[in-house]
Design a protein around this motif. Sequence first.
Motif, PDB file in Angstrom:
ATOM      1  N   THR A 175       0.839  -1.200   0.000  1.00 35.86           N
ATOM      2  CA  THR A 175       0.000   0.000   0.000  1.00 35.86           C
ATOM      3  C   THR A 175       0.871   1.246   0.000  1.00 35.86           C
ATOM      4  O   THR A 175       2.035   1.195  -0.363  1.00 35.86           O
ATOM      5  CB  THR A 175      -0.909   0.007   1.239  1.00 35.86           C
ATOM      6  OG1 THR A 175      -0.082  -0.168   2.388  1.00 35.86           O
ATOM      7  CG2 THR A 175      -1.937  -1.084   1.197  1.00 35.86           C
ATOM      8  N   HIS A 176       0.282   2.368   0.396  1.00 39.61           N
ATOM      9  CA  HIS A 176       0.965   3.670   0.452  1.00 39.61           C
ATOM     10  C   HIS A 176       1.487   4.083  -0.911  1.00 39.61           C
ATOM     11  O   HIS A 176       2.580   4.626  -1.046  1.00 39.61           O
ATOM     12  CB  HIS A 176       2.100   3.655   1.483  1.00 39.61           C
ATOM     13  CG  HIS A 176       1.637   3.354   2.885  1.00 39.61           C
ATOM     14  ND1 HIS A 176       0.871   4.233   3.618  1.00 39.61           N
ATOM     15  CD2 HIS A 176       1.794   2.253   3.651  1.00 39.61           C
ATOM     16  CE1 HIS A 176       0.590   3.683   4.788  1.00 39.61           C
ATOM     17  NE2 HIS A 176       1.123   2.489   4.825  1.00 39.61           N
ATOM     18  N   GLY A 177       0.696   3.781  -1.967  1.00 43.01           N
ATOM     19  CA  GLY A 177       1.059   4.243  -3.298  1.00 43.01           C
ATOM     20  C   GLY A 177       2.079   3.374  -3.998  1.00 43.01           C
ATOM     21  O   GLY A 177       2.445   3.642  -5.138  1.00 43.01           O
ATOM     22  N   SER A 178       2.536   2.337  -3.318  1.00 40.60           N
ATOM     23  CA  SER A 178       3.551   1.485  -3.943  1.00 40.60           C
ATOM     24  C   SER A 178       2.945   0.632  -5.044  1.00 40.60           C
ATOM     25  O   SER A 178       1.857   0.078  -4.896  1.00 40.60           O
ATOM     26  CB  SER A 178       4.172   0.572  -2.889  1.00 40.60           C
ATOM     27  OG  SER A 178       4.887  -0.449  -3.518  1.00 40.60           O
ATOM     28  N   LYS A 179       3.670   0.550  -6.162  1.00 43.60           N
ATOM     29  CA  LYS A 179       3.234  -0.380  -7.206  1.00 43.60           C
ATOM     30  C   LYS A 179       4.190  -1.556  -7.292  1.00 43.60           C
ATOM     31  O   LYS A 179       4.077  -2.414  -8.141  1.00 43.60           O
ATOM     32  CB  LYS A 179       3.170   0.349  -8.550  1.00 43.60           C
ATOM     33  CG  LYS A 179       2.059   1.383  -8.581  1.00 43.60           C
ATOM     34  CD  LYS A 179       2.122   2.197  -9.854  1.00 43.60           C
ATOM     35  CE  LYS A 179       1.013   3.244  -9.860  1.00 43.60           C
ATOM     36  NZ  LYS A 179       1.128   4.135 -11.020  1.00 43.60           N
ATOM     37  N   ASN A 180       5.190  -1.554  -6.430  1.00 45.66           N
ATOM     38  CA  ASN A 180       6.210  -2.592  -6.439  1.00 45.66           C
ATOM     39  C   ASN A 180       5.826  -3.682  -5.435  1.00 45.66           C
ATOM     40  O   ASN A 180       6.372  -3.777  -4.362  1.00 45.66           O
ATOM     41  CB  ASN A 180       7.559  -1.949  -6.065  1.00 45.66           C
ATOM     42  CG  ASN A 180       8.648  -2.991  -5.871  1.00 45.66           C
ATOM     43  OD1 ASN A 180       8.627  -4.029  -6.511  1.00 45.66           O
ATOM     44  ND2 ASN A 180       9.572  -2.707  -4.981  1.00 45.66           N
TER      45      ASN A 180
END
Lengths: 160, 215
Positions: B134-139
């Motif tokens: 989460t928190h905008g991570s796409k990894n």
Amino acid sequence: MATESTENQAVDQVVDATVSTAAPAATAVQEKPAAAKAKTGKLSAQELIRAFEAEQLKDELPDIYVGDTVKVGVRIREGNKERVQPYEGVVIAKRHGGLNETITVRRIFQGIGVERVFMLHSPQVASVNVERRGKVRRAKLFYLRDRVGKATRVKQRFDR
Amino acid sequence: MSIGILGKKLGMSQFFNDEGKSIPVTLIEAGPCRITQLKSTSTDGYNAVQLGFGDIREKLVNKPAKGHLAKSGDEALRHLKEYRVDSVDGLELGGSISVTAFEPGQKVDVSGDTMGRGFSGLQKRHGFSRGPMTHGSKNHREPGSIGAGTTPGRVYPGKRMAGRYGGKQITTRGLVILKVDVERNLLVVKGSVPGKPGALLNIRPANRVGAKAGN
């Protein structure tokens, strides 16, 4: 009650199966192991495991319900001497089934709550006696942990 | 170098030992294996025993295999496996090897194919850690960087990446036999062995590094 009886039936069936196939299999092995065995119907993997576990199951265990007060005889080895120590308390949980069946027994010892988990079919458990039947409406009595004194009492039932 | 036995993994259970401790065990239905061929230095250049195991319908065995099995008086066996031995004295073509070759307390090595996991990612296959979910991570479960830049300008061989995982032969070594059931052809081994229930296993006396031959 229902689960206990079905388990016993399952064990009986396994015992029957081994008895019936043991005799022809034994004679067949002497003649021609590979070819003849295929026809005599070998026990399946599940049946073999069940038979292996059935050997270790105790058959004289009483019916234990959650809420009962039980006295468990625990085998203790001190050096070379072996003795049986009683442990009495309320069954607050039962888990698993068959060979892996356990009960959690809670008692208050010197003002401190003690819970012990016993594997019912373990040789370390020498005996289990039901001292008092309890009437409860839960399968797990973990709420007893938050209670002290009189509130920890479990109502007795007389119909079992 | 000693003869092992072929078996089928039945599944896991538990076993109470003398102290009353519950021990996780694997049940293996092993043998009886037929001796289908004996190889000797004079004819083959080395000494070995070939064992056959497992029932199979006769129509599934082709003619060359049938001819080979006929030499030992067998009709249809699913698996054949060769064991190198020091000498084949005392072994007879058409004889059989059963679980009586093993005894409780003996250590064994068990080989077999591991569970196939298909095309697996890096977390499962190599134990990489994943990125934040989460928190905008796409990894999430990406591999990340696989090397430096223009120098060296290539990916080093052996770089751990996603791919086929499992379904390979491995050996679990030094397992202790707790019980031998001759009547049911069972070996009860402490601990786990490769593969799923039903998998073919090769059980042989433990080969310890540095141990003298024959021990």
